[in-house]
Design a protein around this motif. Structure first.
Motif, PDB file in Angstrom:
ATOM      1  N   ASP A 191     -45.179  64.185 -28.858  1.00  0.00           N
ATOM      2  CA  ASP A 191     -43.821  64.404 -29.377  1.00  0.00           C
ATOM      3  C   ASP A 191     -43.845  65.315 -30.605  1.00  0.00           C
ATOM      4  O   ASP A 191     -42.989  66.195 -30.750  1.00  0.00           O
ATOM      5  CB  ASP A 191     -43.146  63.079 -29.718  1.00  0.00           C
ATOM      6  CG  ASP A 191     -42.711  62.293 -28.494  1.00  0.00           C
ATOM      7  OD1 ASP A 191     -42.640  62.873 -27.382  1.00  0.00           O
ATOM      8  OD2 ASP A 191     -42.444  61.081 -28.639  1.00  0.00           O
ATOM      9  N   ALA A 192     -44.825  65.113 -31.490  1.00  0.00           N
ATOM     10  CA  ALA A 192     -44.935  65.954 -32.696  1.00  0.00           C
ATOM     11  C   ALA A 192     -45.249  67.397 -32.303  1.00  0.00           C
ATOM     12  O   ALA A 192     -44.664  68.338 -32.856  1.00  0.00           O
ATOM     13  CB  ALA A 192     -46.006  65.400 -33.634  1.00  0.00           C
ATOM     14  N   TYR A 193     -46.141  67.584 -31.351  1.00  0.00           N
ATOM     15  CA  TYR A 193     -46.479  68.926 -30.889  1.00  0.00           C
ATOM     16  C   TYR A 193     -45.254  69.600 -30.261  1.00  0.00           C
ATOM     17  O   TYR A 193     -44.938  70.749 -30.579  1.00  0.00           O
ATOM     18  CB  TYR A 193     -47.630  68.862 -29.874  1.00  0.00           C
ATOM     19  CG  TYR A 193     -47.969  70.204 -29.290  1.00  0.00           C
ATOM     20  CD1 TYR A 193     -48.850  71.059 -29.927  1.00  0.00           C
ATOM     21  CD2 TYR A 193     -47.387  70.633 -28.090  1.00  0.00           C
ATOM     22  CE1 TYR A 193     -49.162  72.298 -29.396  1.00  0.00           C
ATOM     23  CE2 TYR A 193     -47.678  71.874 -27.553  1.00  0.00           C
ATOM     24  CZ  TYR A 193     -48.559  72.697 -28.214  1.00  0.00           C
ATOM     25  OH  TYR A 193     -48.854  73.936 -27.685  1.00  0.00           O
ATOM     26  N   VAL A 194     -44.573  68.878 -29.384  1.00  0.00           N
ATOM     27  CA  VAL A 194     -43.401  69.435 -28.702  1.00  0.00           C
ATOM     28  C   VAL A 194     -42.302  69.763 -29.715  1.00  0.00           C
ATOM     29  O   VAL A 194     -41.604  70.768 -29.587  1.00  0.00           O
ATOM     30  CB  VAL A 194     -42.911  68.487 -27.586  1.00  0.00           C
ATOM     31  CG1 VAL A 194     -41.557  68.894 -27.030  1.00  0.00           C
ATOM     32  CG2 VAL A 194     -43.946  68.435 -26.454  1.00  0.00           C
ATOM     33  N   SER A 195     -42.177  68.960 -30.745  1.00  0.00           N
ATOM     34  CA  SER A 195     -41.192  69.236 -31.794  1.00  0.00           C
ATOM     35  C   SER A 195     -41.506  70.559 -32.497  1.00  0.00           C
ATOM     36  O   SER A 195     -40.606  71.351 -32.767  1.00  0.00           O
ATOM     37  CB  SER A 195     -41.175  68.085 -32.796  1.00  0.00           C
ATOM     38  OG  SER A 195     -40.265  68.339 -33.827  1.00  0.00           O
ATOM     39  N   ASP A 198     -39.189  74.031 -32.446  1.00  0.00           N
ATOM     40  CA  ASP A 198     -38.788  74.800 -33.623  1.00  0.00           C
ATOM     41  C   ASP A 198     -39.121  76.279 -33.450  1.00  0.00           C
ATOM     42  O   ASP A 198     -38.337  77.141 -33.831  1.00  0.00           O
ATOM     43  CB  ASP A 198     -39.460  74.250 -34.889  1.00  0.00           C
ATOM     44  CG  ASP A 198     -38.963  72.862 -35.258  1.00  0.00           C
ATOM     45  OD1 ASP A 198     -37.909  72.438 -34.733  1.00  0.00           O
ATOM     46  OD2 ASP A 198     -39.644  72.197 -36.065  1.00  0.00           O
ATOM     47  N   ARG A 199     -40.274  76.571 -32.863  1.00  0.00           N
ATOM     48  CA  ARG A 199     -40.683  77.959 -32.640  1.00  0.00           C
ATOM     49  C   ARG A 199     -39.870  78.631 -31.538  1.00  0.00           C
ATOM     50  O   ARG A 199     -39.503  79.796 -31.657  1.00  0.00           O
ATOM     51  CB  ARG A 199     -42.154  78.032 -32.267  1.00  0.00           C
ATOM     52  CG  ARG A 199     -43.081  77.734 -33.393  1.00  0.00           C
ATOM     53  CD  ARG A 199     -44.509  77.924 -32.949  1.00  0.00           C
ATOM     54  NE  ARG A 199     -45.407  77.391 -33.955  1.00  0.00           N
ATOM     55  CZ  ARG A 199     -46.685  77.192 -33.749  1.00  0.00           C
ATOM     56  NH1 ARG A 199     -47.224  77.490 -32.583  1.00  0.00           N
ATOM     57  NH2 ARG A 199     -47.444  76.705 -34.694  1.00  0.00           N
ATOM     58  N   ALA A 200     -39.630  77.897 -30.453  1.00  0.00           N
ATOM     59  CA  ALA A 200     -38.963  78.477 -29.282  1.00  0.00           C
ATOM     60  C   ALA A 200     -37.451  78.560 -29.450  1.00  0.00           C
ATOM     61  O   ALA A 200     -36.795  79.379 -28.811  1.00  0.00           O
ATOM     62  CB  ALA A 200     -39.296  77.655 -28.039  1.00  0.00           C
TER      63      ALA A 200
END
Length: 96
Positions: free
Chosen positions: A11-15, A19-21
């Motif tokens: 979840d932290a990685y996807v968050s 933010d980047r995408a």
């Protein structure tokens, strides 16, 4: 590490990727693969999941391996089927 803790890492990685995408991303919990080493998680854009419209698909959303023993998250790739990356990871674990 248990599955819930692994999911928190994902979840932290996807968050961070969201933010980047600049698009909302969701983890596809129902596609999660469990293996002896841990789990393989998948994610995609929320709009693609809700509509199935390829216009909302994202590129580069490689499956994520979380190792239950080390707690590390590994980004795989998207050029090959997920089984390729799982086999690669399992082979690395067998190499001293």
């Amino acid at each position: 590490m248990n599955r819930d803790e692994a999911r928190e890492l994902v979840d932290a990685y996807v968050s961070r990727m969201r933010d980047r995408a600049g698009v909302e991303l969701v983890v596809l919990e129902e596609l999660t693969i469990e293996r002896g080493f841990g789990w393989v998680f998948f994610y995609s854009s929320k709009q693609y999941v809700e509509t199935g419209d390829p216009a909302f698909a994202i590129g580069g959303n490689a499956p994520l391996i979380v190792d239950r023993g080390t707690g590390e998250l590994h980004v795989t790739g998207s050029a090959y089927p997920v089984e390729h990356y799982i086999a690669e990871y399992e082979a690395r674990l067998r190499t001293p």
